[in-house]
Design an enzyme around this catalytic site. Sequence first.
Site, short mmCIF file in Angstrom:
data_model
loop_
_atom_site.label_atom_id
_atom_site.label_comp_id
_atom_site.label_asym_id
_atom_site.label_seq_id
_atom_site.Cartn_x
_atom_site.Cartn_y
_atom_site.Cartn_z
N ALA A 66 3.96 29.61 6.68
CA ALA A 66 3.50 31.08 6.55
C ALA A 66 4.53 31.93 6.64
O ALA A 66 5.71 31.75 7.04
CB ALA A 66 2.47 31.59 7.87
N GLY A 112 2.06 26.36 7.71
CA GLY A 112 0.98 26.66 6.81
C GLY A 112 1.05 26.10 5.54
O GLY A 112 0.19 25.62 4.95
N GLU A 115 -0.42 22.45 6.32
CA GLU A 115 -1.76 22.93 6.44
C GLU A 115 -2.65 23.16 5.14
O GLU A 115 -3.53 22.66 4.98
CB GLU A 115 -2.10 23.95 7.39
CG GLU A 115 -1.69 23.87 8.91
CD GLU A 115 -1.64 25.09 9.50
OE1 GLU A 115 -0.85 25.99 9.37
OE2 GLU A 115 -2.53 24.91 10.63
N GLU A 135 4.88 25.40 14.46
CA GLU A 135 4.68 26.56 15.12
C GLU A 135 4.99 26.85 16.52
O GLU A 135 5.21 28.06 16.98
CB GLU A 135 3.02 26.91 14.82
CG GLU A 135 2.74 27.12 13.43
CD GLU A 135 2.49 25.86 12.42
OE1 GLU A 135 2.85 24.95 13.01
OE2 GLU A 135 2.09 26.10 11.52
#
Length: 261
Positions: A66, A112, A115, A135
């Site tokens: 992210a 992310g 993911e 994270e």
Amino acid sequence: MSYEAILVERAGAIATITLNRPKQLNALSQAVIGELSTAFEELENASDVRAIILTGAGDRAFAAGADITELAQLQSATQGRLVATRSHALGRKLADLAQPVIAAINGFALGGGLELALACDIRIASDTAQLGLPEVSLGIIPGWGGTQRLPRLVGPGMAKLLMMTGERIDAAEALRIGLVERVVPQAELSNAVRQLAATLASLPPISIAAIKQAVNRGLNMALDDANMYEAGLFAELTATEDAKEGTRAFVEKRKPEWRGR
Ligand code: COA
């Protein structure tokens, strides 16, 4: 439709989506998530597209997570929840597409980024890839489906090990634990992925879509219910023209001609 943070290209029955922020190692900003969502909606309606490749621009990253500059600006739990649920909706969209989606992991697949790759159907990595869910080192947790999809793929113990330490693993280790399905030398990645996409695109699309749904939905069911679901899909498939063509072609010792119905 024109995009700024991604590229969408078509070559015959194969569509390639490229995350296109190479200077930020293709970090997934909210703009990227929005554009990906629109691109998948468009592809959902393109029945002539039979396989989709998702990759990152440049030779360093699939996606390094992210966009942390955006995460740093989140002011409230409500905003945080929205970020998570938007990406969950994107994962749902990916899972519901009739076409198979292959992640071509051409470098870092972190947070992310990993993911997103986990939400794809098949992951092919270059031998330079590095994967992880770091994270924990940012004081958060994976919130784009990682805590759920990773244990389904590699088992709960390995998933906890990776997420609790936040450690990055290389492509060989990712292959060993079942986090990626194949590893190829970096220079061969795009060819290998295109070849796989072409193979999938050449097979009967209703079968491919049914296999995808049987696995995706079946994984969330009890075994008896999942087998019942499989039986329903199998029954539907037996009634298709392609099933008649496939079985007839075998008996007649010729190549089948798939019609997609
Ligand atoms: N969000 C926003 N920007 C990112 C980013 C992310 N997730 N990952 C990398 N970038 C940016 C860097 O800030 C840097 O920008 P700058 O040139 O303007 O300074 C650029 O991409 C290159 O990254 P850099 O860190 O300089 O490259 P590196 O080779 O030294 O390290 C990584 C590569 C992937 C190890 C490192 O960038 C990293 O740890 N990124 C964050 C990974 C992460 O925690 N992801 C989970 C997020 S939930």
